[in-house]
Motif scaffolding. Sequence first.
Motif, PDB file in Angstrom:
ATOM      1  N   LYS A  60       0.821  -1.213   0.000  1.00 29.49           N
ATOM      2  CA  LYS A  60       0.000   0.000   0.000  1.00 29.49           C
ATOM      3  C   LYS A  60       0.854   1.261   0.000  1.00 29.49           C
ATOM      4  CE  LYS A  60      -3.867  -2.397   2.152  1.00 29.49           C
ATOM      5  NZ  LYS A  60      -4.816  -2.520   3.284  1.00 29.49           N
ATOM      6  N   GLY A  61       2.139   1.087  -0.295  1.00 28.10           N
ATOM      7  CA  GLY A  61       3.033   2.233  -0.378  1.00 28.10           C
ATOM      8  C   GLY A  61       3.752   2.574   0.905  1.00 28.10           C
ATOM      9  N   GLY A  62       3.448   1.828   1.988  1.00 25.60           N
ATOM     10  CA  GLY A  62       4.094   2.078   3.273  1.00 25.60           C
ATOM     11  C   GLY A  62       5.254   1.131   3.505  1.00 25.60           C
ATOM     12  N   HIS A  63       5.521   0.842   4.779  1.00 20.95           N
ATOM     13  CA  HIS A  63       6.679   0.041   5.141  1.00 20.95           C
ATOM     14  C   HIS A  63       6.283  -1.038   6.150  1.00 20.95           C
ATOM     15  CE1 HIS A  63       9.107   3.368   3.487  1.00 20.95           C
ATOM     16  NE2 HIS A  63       8.255   4.149   4.135  1.00 20.95           N
ATOM     17  N   TRP A  64       6.647  -2.276   5.857  1.00 20.78           N
ATOM     18  CA  TRP A  64       6.555  -3.351   6.852  1.00 20.78           C
ATOM     19  C   TRP A  64       7.923  -3.447   7.502  1.00 20.78           C
ATOM     20  CZ3 TRP A  64       6.993  -9.259   5.835  1.00 20.78           C
ATOM     21  CH2 TRP A  64       6.736  -9.960   7.012  1.00 20.78           C
ATOM     22  N   VAL A  65       7.991  -3.143   8.791  1.00 26.12           N
ATOM     23  CA  VAL A  65       9.269  -3.049   9.490  1.00 26.12           C
ATOM     24  C   VAL A  65       9.525  -4.333  10.278  1.00 26.12           C
ATOM     25  CG1 VAL A  65      10.582  -1.789  11.231  1.00 26.12           C
ATOM     26  CG2 VAL A  65       9.063  -0.541   9.672  1.00 26.12           C
ATOM     27  N   TRP A  66      10.678  -4.930  10.028  1.00 25.56           N
ATOM     28  CA  TRP A  66      11.133  -6.090  10.802  1.00 25.56           C
ATOM     29  C   TRP A  66      12.487  -5.708  11.369  1.00 25.56           C
ATOM     30  CZ3 TRP A  66       8.918 -10.875  11.867  1.00 25.56           C
ATOM     31  CH2 TRP A  66       9.758 -11.830  12.443  1.00 25.56           C
ATOM     32  N   VAL A  67      12.554  -5.450  12.645  1.00 27.06           N
ATOM     33  CA  VAL A  67      13.774  -4.898  13.231  1.00 27.06           C
ATOM     34  C   VAL A  67      14.916  -5.903  13.152  1.00 27.06           C
ATOM     35  CG1 VAL A  67      13.302  -5.667  15.599  1.00 27.06           C
ATOM     36  CG2 VAL A  67      14.656  -3.606  15.208  1.00 27.06           C
ATOM     37  N   ARG A  68      16.127  -5.393  12.958  1.00 25.73           N
ATOM     38  CA  ARG A  68      17.311  -6.251  12.925  1.00 25.73           C
ATOM     39  C   ARG A  68      18.307  -5.747  13.959  1.00 25.73           C
ATOM     40  NH1 ARG A  68      18.394  -4.005   7.006  1.00 25.73           N
ATOM     41  NH2 ARG A  68      19.464  -2.057   7.486  1.00 25.73           N
ATOM     42  N   PRO A  69      19.186  -6.617  14.437  1.00 24.92           N
ATOM     43  CA  PRO A  69      20.184  -6.179  15.413  1.00 24.92           C
ATOM     44  C   PRO A  69      21.053  -5.065  14.852  1.00 24.92           C
ATOM     45  CG  PRO A  69      20.087  -8.573  15.320  1.00 24.92           C
ATOM     46  CD  PRO A  69      19.272  -8.068  14.170  1.00 24.92           C
ATOM     47  N   ASP A  70      21.283  -4.041  15.658  1.00 25.27           N
ATOM     48  CA  ASP A  70      22.070  -2.906  15.211  1.00 25.27           C
ATOM     49  C   ASP A  70      22.673  -2.236  16.438  1.00 25.27           C
ATOM     50  OD1 ASP A  70      22.759  -0.145  14.475  1.00 25.27           O
ATOM     51  OD2 ASP A  70      21.798  -0.589  12.557  1.00 25.27           O
ATOM     52  N   SER A  71      23.964  -2.414  16.642  1.00 28.70           N
ATOM     53  CA  SER A  71      24.592  -1.890  17.854  1.00 28.70           C
ATOM     54  C   SER A  71      24.557  -0.370  17.908  1.00 28.70           C
ATOM     55  CB  SER A  71      26.035  -2.395  17.952  1.00 28.70           C
ATOM     56  OG  SER A  71      26.799  -1.991  16.828  1.00 28.70           O
ATOM     57  N   ALA A  72      24.623   0.302  16.747  1.00 36.13           N
ATOM     58  CA  ALA A  72      24.603   1.771  16.739  1.00 36.13           C
ATOM     59  C   ALA A  72      23.240   2.288  17.191  1.00 36.13           C
ATOM     60  CB  ALA A  72      24.943   2.297  15.355  1.00 36.13           C
ATOM     61  N   GLU A  73      22.145   1.677  16.697  1.00 34.66           N
ATOM     62  CA  GLU A  73      20.812   2.078  17.152  1.00 34.66           C
ATOM     63  C   GLU A  73      20.665   1.840  18.647  1.00 34.66           C
ATOM     64  OE1 GLU A  73      18.150   1.232  13.116  1.00 34.66           O
ATOM     65  OE2 GLU A  73      17.817   0.046  14.915  1.00 34.66           O
ATOM     66  N   LEU A  74      21.170   0.694  19.101  1.00 35.60           N
ATOM     67  CA  LEU A  74      21.055   0.353  20.518  1.00 35.60           C
ATOM     68  C   LEU A  74      21.831   1.345  21.378  1.00 35.60           C
ATOM     69  CD1 LEU A  74      19.608  -1.880  22.055  1.00 35.60           C
ATOM     70  CD2 LEU A  74      21.728  -3.218  21.975  1.00 35.60           C
ATOM     71  N   ALA A  75      23.008   1.737  20.913  1.00 38.17           N
ATOM     72  CA  ALA A  75      23.796   2.724  21.658  1.00 38.17           C
ATOM     73  C   ALA A  75      23.084   4.075  21.709  1.00 38.17           C
ATOM     74  CB  ALA A  75      25.174   2.868  21.020  1.00 38.17           C
ATOM     75  N   ASP A  76      22.383   4.447  20.621  1.00 38.95           N
ATOM     76  CA  ASP A  76      21.642   5.704  20.620  1.00 38.95           C
ATOM     77  C   ASP A  76      20.477   5.633  21.598  1.00 38.95           C
ATOM     78  OD1 ASP A  76      21.351   8.337  19.770  1.00 38.95           O
ATOM     79  OD2 ASP A  76      19.931   7.810  18.192  1.00 38.95           O
ATOM     80  N   LEU A  77      19.813   4.479  21.653  1.00 39.06           N
ATOM     81  CA  LEU A  77      18.750   4.294  22.639  1.00 39.06           C
ATOM     82  C   LEU A  77      19.301   4.433  24.060  1.00 39.06           C
ATOM     83  CD1 LEU A  77      16.705   1.324  21.157  1.00 39.06           C
ATOM     84  CD2 LEU A  77      15.779   3.546  21.777  1.00 39.06           C
ATOM     85  N   ALA A  78      20.463   3.828  24.297  1.00 35.89           N
ATOM     86  CA  ALA A  78      21.071   3.927  25.623  1.00 35.89           C
ATOM     87  C   ALA A  78      21.358   5.388  25.984  1.00 35.89           C
ATOM     88  CB  ALA A  78      22.355   3.104  25.671  1.00 35.89           C
ATOM     89  N   ARG A  79      21.826   6.157  25.011  1.00 38.79           N
ATOM     90  CA  ARG A  79      22.099   7.583  25.258  1.00 38.79           C
ATOM     91  C   ARG A  79      20.818   8.334  25.627  1.00 38.79           C
ATOM     92  NH1 ARG A  79      21.180  11.889  22.451  1.00 38.79           N
ATOM     93  NH2 ARG A  79      20.613  10.705  20.570  1.00 38.79           N
ATOM     94  N   LEU A  80      19.743   8.086  24.861  1.00 44.16           N
ATOM     95  CA  LEU A  80      18.473   8.754  25.136  1.00 44.16           C
ATOM     96  C   LEU A  80      17.930   8.374  26.513  1.00 44.16           C
ATOM     97  CD1 LEU A  80      16.889   8.303  21.603  1.00 44.16           C
ATOM     98  CD2 LEU A  80      17.410  10.500  22.676  1.00 44.16           C
ATOM     99  N   ILE A  81      18.121   7.115  26.890  1.00 45.86           N
ATOM    100  CA  ILE A  81      17.669   6.651  28.205  1.00 45.86           C
ATOM    101  C   ILE A  81      18.472   7.334  29.308  1.00 45.86           C
ATOM    102  CG2 ILE A  81      17.643   4.642  29.731  1.00 45.86           C
ATOM    103  CD1 ILE A  81      16.973   2.977  27.150  1.00 45.86           C
TER     104      ILE A  81
END
Length: 306
Positions: free
Chosen positions: A247-268
């Motif tokens: 339908k023109g959108g995005h089906w998101v299936w998350v994958r392991p990503d240490s950089a994203e996880l580190a950014d989450l840790a910073r925000l937390i």
Amino acid sequence: MKAIALQQYGSADDLALIDLPTPKVGPAEVLVRVRAAAVNPVDWKLASGGLDGMMEVHFPLVPGWDVAGVVEQVGPDAPEFSVGDEVFGYVRKDWVQQGAYAELVTASVRMLAKKPRSLDWAQAAGVPLAGQTAYRSLKRVGVGAGDTVLIHNAAGGVGSFGVQLAIAFGARVIATASERNHEYLRSLGAEPVTYGDGLADRVRALAPDGVDAAVDFVGGDAVDVSLGLDVQPERVASIANPEADGKGGHWVWVRPDSAELADLARLIDDGKVNVHVDRTFPLAEAAQAWKLSQEGHVRGKVVLTV
């Protein structure tokens, strides 16, 4: 080591605490002494055979993709971590067998980041899959400052992260949930609306000029409702409805990503994202934890402590 495992596809009642060999530590991997492992709906869906057409599964199957713990051994070519480091991560491997419901688990360095200093073990274990799913969904549709974003199923494990991250990115959040969760969502900074018949009208009442983006953390008709609010299709994402792609959108299936996880840790650690643990269970009571998760009324995360 002790681990929770299934010998074949089954349900919560088929989970058993068994002895397994210590996992071998390969190149670019570390061995983690598990302190906590979060329960996610994908755990029991996978164990029932629901993802058999998509993922390679071997038995005995130790479920669990979310972990927080201490590095006990470092494999070859893994300079990112040292013995004694406190880490957390989304340990989804290329096949499914050696999960986090155990005393020990191996993980690639690409799956891990340093544990947020401000979180206890149970909270840290509750972050990776749900937090990265929300993070990737919002990034995929470009949520940023000045946007009004609609988040479906906002009080759940993923949705709670989605609300806080969208606000941290500078967006206004309209959040769907049952009325019993409205005060909780207000405490996170969202404007709650009740899901169900008439949802589109309730959203329009709050945002007469429309919403800029929408993320679906529940499935059902959420994608269609979002598109009916005149959101541009490329700014609609779903983790529960594969039809979003068509339908023109995005089906998101998350994958392991240490950089994203580190950014989450910073925000937390910066105080922009809080982690709510609904309930903890000891590892041996994983079956009870699954049954609570399957009831579908959990606010935040269910976590196993090891």
